[in-house]
Every structure is written in C-alpha cells, then in structure tokens.
Design a protein around this motif. Structure first.
Motif, short mmCIF file in Angstrom:
data_model
loop_
_atom_site.label_atom_id
_atom_site.label_comp_id
_atom_site.label_asym_id
_atom_site.label_seq_id
_atom_site.Cartn_x
_atom_site.Cartn_y
_atom_site.Cartn_z
N THR A 180 0.86 -0.92 0.20
CA THR A 180 -0.01 -0.24 -0.41
C THR A 180 1.15 0.91 0.16
OG1 THR A 180 -1.52 -1.03 1.40
CG2 THR A 180 -1.82 1.27 0.90
N PRO A 181 1.11 2.25 -1.21
CA PRO A 181 1.31 3.09 -0.95
C PRO A 181 1.19 4.04 0.21
CG PRO A 181 0.19 2.86 -2.72
CD PRO A 181 -0.03 2.05 -2.31
N LYS A 182 2.59 5.02 0.63
CA LYS A 182 1.86 5.46 2.41
C LYS A 182 1.46 6.20 2.62
CE LYS A 182 5.96 8.70 1.43
NZ LYS A 182 7.30 8.40 0.88
N GLN A 183 0.90 6.92 1.23
CA GLN A 183 -0.41 8.40 1.87
C GLN A 183 -1.56 6.82 2.11
OE1 GLN A 183 2.02 7.63 -0.79
NE2 GLN A 183 0.57 8.10 -2.69
N TYR A 184 -2.39 6.52 1.79
CA TYR A 184 -3.02 5.76 2.21
C TYR A 184 -2.88 4.39 3.62
CZ TYR A 184 -3.40 7.15 -2.83
OH TYR A 184 -3.80 7.60 -4.23
N CYS A 185 -1.67 4.23 4.05
CA CYS A 185 -1.67 3.29 5.13
C CYS A 185 -2.03 4.09 6.12
CB CYS A 185 0.60 3.43 5.70
SG CYS A 185 1.16 2.33 4.22
N PRO A 186 -3.63 2.56 7.14
CA PRO A 186 -4.19 4.09 8.05
C PRO A 186 -2.84 4.18 8.95
CG PRO A 186 -3.54 1.16 7.72
CD PRO A 186 -2.97 1.85 6.94
N VAL A 187 -3.41 5.53 9.73
CA VAL A 187 -2.88 6.05 11.19
C VAL A 187 -3.86 6.29 12.23
CG1 VAL A 187 -1.15 8.13 11.81
CG2 VAL A 187 -0.71 7.03 9.43
N LEU A 188 -3.30 5.31 13.00
CA LEU A 188 -4.71 6.06 14.08
C LEU A 188 -6.09 5.73 13.11
CD1 LEU A 188 -4.03 8.31 16.66
CD2 LEU A 188 -3.88 5.28 17.13
N GLY A 189 -6.39 4.02 11.90
CA GLY A 189 -7.22 4.41 11.48
C GLY A 189 -7.56 5.02 10.49
N ARG A 190 -7.25 5.76 9.74
CA ARG A 190 -7.67 6.48 9.19
C ARG A 190 -6.27 7.29 8.31
NH1 ARG A 190 -11.26 11.54 10.43
NH2 ARG A 190 -11.48 12.70 8.20
N PRO A 191 -6.95 7.32 6.83
CA PRO A 191 -5.67 7.46 5.98
C PRO A 191 -4.62 8.24 6.03
CG PRO A 191 -7.94 6.40 4.46
CD PRO A 191 -8.02 6.58 6.54
N LEU A 192 -3.24 8.37 5.84
CA LEU A 192 -2.63 9.37 6.29
C LEU A 192 -3.17 10.91 5.31
CD1 LEU A 192 -0.02 10.22 7.38
CD2 LEU A 192 0.92 9.31 5.66
N THR A 226 8.18 8.56 5.17
CA THR A 226 9.03 8.02 4.39
C THR A 226 9.85 6.58 4.41
OG1 THR A 226 9.62 10.49 3.95
CG2 THR A 226 11.41 7.99 3.42
N TYR A 227 9.33 6.10 6.05
CA TYR A 227 10.07 4.75 6.68
C TYR A 227 8.87 4.61 7.73
CZ TYR A 227 14.88 5.91 4.35
OH TYR A 227 15.57 6.57 3.39
N LYS A 228 8.30 3.19 7.43
CA LYS A 228 7.83 2.54 8.36
C LYS A 228 7.77 3.40 9.52
CE LYS A 228 5.08 -1.96 9.03
NZ LYS A 228 4.82 -2.54 7.70
N ARG A 229 8.96 3.19 10.39
CA ARG A 229 9.02 4.44 11.84
C ARG A 229 8.40 4.98 11.42
NH1 ARG A 229 14.30 4.51 10.22
NH2 ARG A 229 15.23 6.27 9.76
N ASP A 230 8.49 6.23 10.99
CA ASP A 230 7.76 7.32 10.38
C ASP A 230 6.51 7.37 10.74
OD1 ASP A 230 9.86 8.78 10.19
OD2 ASP A 230 9.59 8.29 7.75
N LEU A 231 5.96 6.04 10.61
CA LEU A 231 4.30 5.79 10.39
C LEU A 231 3.70 5.72 12.30
CD1 LEU A 231 3.51 3.22 8.14
CD2 LEU A 231 1.96 5.69 7.94
N TYR A 232 5.13 5.11 12.95
CA TYR A 232 4.83 4.82 13.97
C TYR A 232 4.36 6.10 15.43
CZ TYR A 232 4.84 -0.29 12.59
OH TYR A 232 4.98 -1.32 12.87
N ALA A 233 5.35 6.96 14.43
CA ALA A 233 6.16 8.72 14.96
C ALA A 233 4.82 9.67 14.81
CB ALA A 233 7.33 8.72 14.67
N ALA A 234 4.45 8.93 13.65
CA ALA A 234 3.09 10.17 13.34
C ALA A 234 2.19 9.62 14.14
CB ALA A 234 2.94 9.38 11.87
#
Ligand code: CTP
Ligand code: 5RP
Length: 394
Positions: free
Chosen positions: A24-36, A226-234
């Motif tokens: 999944t391109p990162k812009q569509y990855c869920p961040v707390l249940g909602r796409p970035l 940019t990286y997976k860890r950034d999703l956790y940081a977000a």
C-alpha cells in the motif's frame, strides 16, 4: 488571509512509497485507523481561507482516493492524475488551474499556490499563513529546518571528498508556496532532466523564474513520512495531541456526582480535565468525552440523547469516549454500547464502556475510582480501536 488573495493547494500523492515498503503506498496507510492522506487533508480543511485542494494521485489509485474523499467527507478536493516523478505530478496538479486537467470541473487560477507533500500530515494554519504571506512579498517561500546530520560528499572511489558546514545549510521541508505564475512558468520552462531527477520546487523557481524564495524556519513536525517507523511516530504525535483534554459529564444523581468528582480528582494528574458537567443525559451515568483540538459544540447540548451527542461529533475529529455506569443494574443499558460504538466509529469516534460498582464505603469507593481512572487513562492514551464497544468492570 488579509485582502483578496486566492490561495489553492496542490498535494502530490502519486508516489508508490518504495522506501516504506509494503503493497500500500504510504499515503493510504492507516494512521490510527484513518488513511494518512485523509489526516493531511483534514489539516488543510481546518484553514478557512483555502479555496481549492488538488490531490494528485496515481491513475490506478483514483477510485481508492474517491472512496477516501467520500468516506471522510472531504470538501474542496479535486483529483488529478499524477506523473512518473514528483515534479511531473506537481506539474499536472498546476495544469488543473489553467486547462481542464482535473478529473472534475475546471478550477479558478489562484494568486498563490501552496505545494505540500500528502505524506506530511502535521501542517498547521500558522505555518501556512507565514509561507503564504512571505510568498506575496517574495514570490516564493519554503519552510526549512536545521540539519540533523552533517551532509558530506563522497568522491567516486567512495572516500570523502568534502563536507558541508552544517550551520550554514538547512533541510528543505514543506509547505512551500509560490505566486502561481512563478511556479507554472518554471515548470513550463524546465528541462526533462529537472522533471525526472529534480527534487526541489524552490530551485525551479530560482532557475527558471528568477525568484529567490524566502526561507522560513518551521516547526519540527513538518517531516515527511518516508520509512515504516515514521508511521509509528505519526501515530504517537496524534495520540499525544489528542490525549490532553478530557471532559466529564455526569448524571445529576448523588452517586454519579460523587464518582464523577473522584474520577476528576484522580484523572487530573494524568490528563488535562477541561471541565466537568452535571446534567441529564438520557441513558448514561457518566460520559467521559475525550476532546480533539477544538471544543465540540455538542458539549453545550447536554440534554441531548447520547447518540445525538456522539453523532454531532464532526467526522474529522478524532474523539474517544468512555461511558461509565456506576451500578450493576445498568449493565443491560451498557450492552447497547457495542451497537453504539460500531455506529459512532464511522465518525472516527471510539467508545468504551466501564462499569463501576458504587459503594457507600469510602475506601472501596476511592479504590474503584482509582482503578477506573487508570483504565480511562490507558484507553485514552492507547486509543485502541480493538477495545471499542467493550464493557470493562472495576
Ligand atoms: N510520481 C510521484 C512520486 C511522488 N509523489 C508524491 O510526492 C510526495 C513526496 O515524495 P516521496 O516521499 O518520495 O514519496 P514516494 O515517491 O511515494 O516514496 P519513495 O520515494 O520512498 O518511493 C509524496 O506525497 C508522493 O506521493 C507524487 O505525487 N508522484
Ligand atoms: O525534499 C523535499 C523538499 O524539497 C521535497 O519535499 C520532497 O519531499 C522531495 O521528495 P523526494 O523524497 O521524492 O525526493
């Protein structure tokens, strides 16, 4: 925004997120249940003076993006198909204002266009205002940050050629803004090499429109996922931001008020308790409402039914609530929570149930309030969607 100035936004979102990995391109990855990308859009939609938001997406993601727009009720958004590089995507986004390039109705050309990566969700109005005002004065402006690491240049044999003086250089971040004509002219005149390998819009404005951008130091949260860890940081940043406020609403019954008071006392050392209310709420004893950044208007409507209160929460706000009942006989009513939780989760609102047995014995009552406070703090801090609709008992 002072005076008559039309300001539009182009959000490049046409990349595939290779560095983050996954399908999944990162812009569509869920961040707390909602796409970035929905979180980034939400940030822009809070700003009243933006006229249009052009989101540039890969052709194969148009339907996905349309669904996100519908699901989260995004307004002002027009879609444009992207190109093979970020610059080509941005160029396509700009074209939507001068020719009928968008997938919807033609857009009116703005005086200022803000460019912002769709994968930088933490942009605030003050920053947008600063970059826009500077652009009206200088023709272009961009946010910068101090360098974290020193930039060094290797030579062809892999050894150090030279290093840059860190104090004299900056990391270029987003948002950037341009007088529309400055940027559009730069894109029209730049080379294919620029479009395929360039990474800096400010450079194009300088090289092809002779416009020296004003550089403004921005806040630390403008970084790009940019990286997976950034999703956790977000996720952590969002949790931090929404975990600060709590509102306690209790029924007018004596026991309810007593527990409400004790919870208030216990919780206020962990979470900022904004205000406590006492008032009739149809079938709950206590409603702990965890607020987002803004004070939701439904707090004024204390007498509304719970469902109305919760549904009044705007789709964009990430609220969570803990409904607490103080006696065993309320269990039946609490069983409705699962249904309700499912319903309100559609509005990004997480609802949990907590049953506290009321005791006339002082130490038991205090003990219950302490345990309940610990659970409420954990629920609110973790914001775990898996627990919504569950009733916990202390
Ligand atoms: N052809 C492209 C490439 C990138 N972007 C967008 O430009 C922004 C910044 O680019 P980057 O972080 O490099 O995103 P990706 O290209 O998706 O990631 P990667 O470089 O890791 O593949 C992102 O919002 C991305 O979707 C775009 O609109 N069109
Ligand atoms: O760094 C930048 C500053 O201009 C741009 O924001 C952009 O994110 C660069 O994209 P890429 O990571 O694809 O080079």
């Amino acid at each position: 925004m002072e005076g008559e100035c039309r300001v539009a936004v182009v959000l490049p979102a046409g990349g595939c997120g290779e560095r983050l990995g996954g399908c999944t391109p990162k812009q569509y990855c869920p961040v707390l249940g909602r796409p970035l990308i929905s979180r980034t859009l939400e940030a822009f939609e809070r700003v009243g003076w933006i006229s249009d938001i052009v989101v540039v997406v890969a052709p194969e993601s148009v339907d996905l993006m349309k669904n996100i727009i519908r699901r989260y009720g995004h307004k002002l958004v027009s879609l444009v198909e992207g190109g093979v590089t970020r610059h080509r995507s941005i160029f396509n986004g700009l074209r939507a204002f001068v020719e009928d390039h968008s997938l919807g109705p033609a857009l009116k050309k703005p005086e200022v266009v803000i460019i912002h990566d769709a994968v930088r969700p933490f942009v605030d109005e003050e920053t947008l205002l600063q970059v826009t005002s500077a652009t009206r004065q200088y023709g272009a402006a961009g946010m910068v940050r101090p360098l974290v690491s020193t930039v060094i240049a290797p030579s062809s044999d892999g050894c150090l050629d030279h290093s840059l003086d860190r104090a004299k250089h900056r990391a270029s971040e987003m948002p950037q803004a341009f007088l529309f004509d400055v940027l559009y002219k730069a894109y029209l005149q730049c080379s294919d090499y620029d479009l395929d390998f360039g990474t800096e819009c400010l450079h194009l404005a300088l090289a092809y429109s002779k416009t020296r951008a004003k550089l403004l130091e921005g806040p630390p949260d403008l970084w790009k996922v940019t990286y997976k860890r950034d999703l956790y940081a977000a996720e952590s940043i969002i949790k931090d931001g929404i975990s600060k406020h709590l509102c306690i609403i209790t029924n007018i019954k004596e026991e309810a008020v007593q527990i409400g008071f004790r919870l208030h006392e216990n919780l206020k050392s962990h979470i900022k308790v904004n205000k406590s209310f006492t008032g009739p709420v149809e079938f709950i004893e206590f409603l702990f409402h965890h607020l987002g950044n803004s004070q939701p208007k439904f707090l004024k409507q204390k007498s509304c039914k719970l469902i109305d209160l919760l549904q009044a929460a705007q789709a964009g706000a990430s609220y969570q609530s803990v409904v607490v009942s103080q006696s065993g006989s309320e269990m039946q009513k609490l069983s409705k929570i699962r249904e309700l939780a499912k319903e309100v989760q559609k509005s990004d609102l997480l609802l949990y149930g907590l049953l506290i047995n009321f005791s006339k014995e002082e130490s038991q009552l205090e003990d219950g309030a302490r345990q309940a406070s610990a659970i409420i703090t954990a629920l609110i801090t973790d914001r775990n969607p898996a627990l919504t609709g569950q009733v916990m008992v202390v």
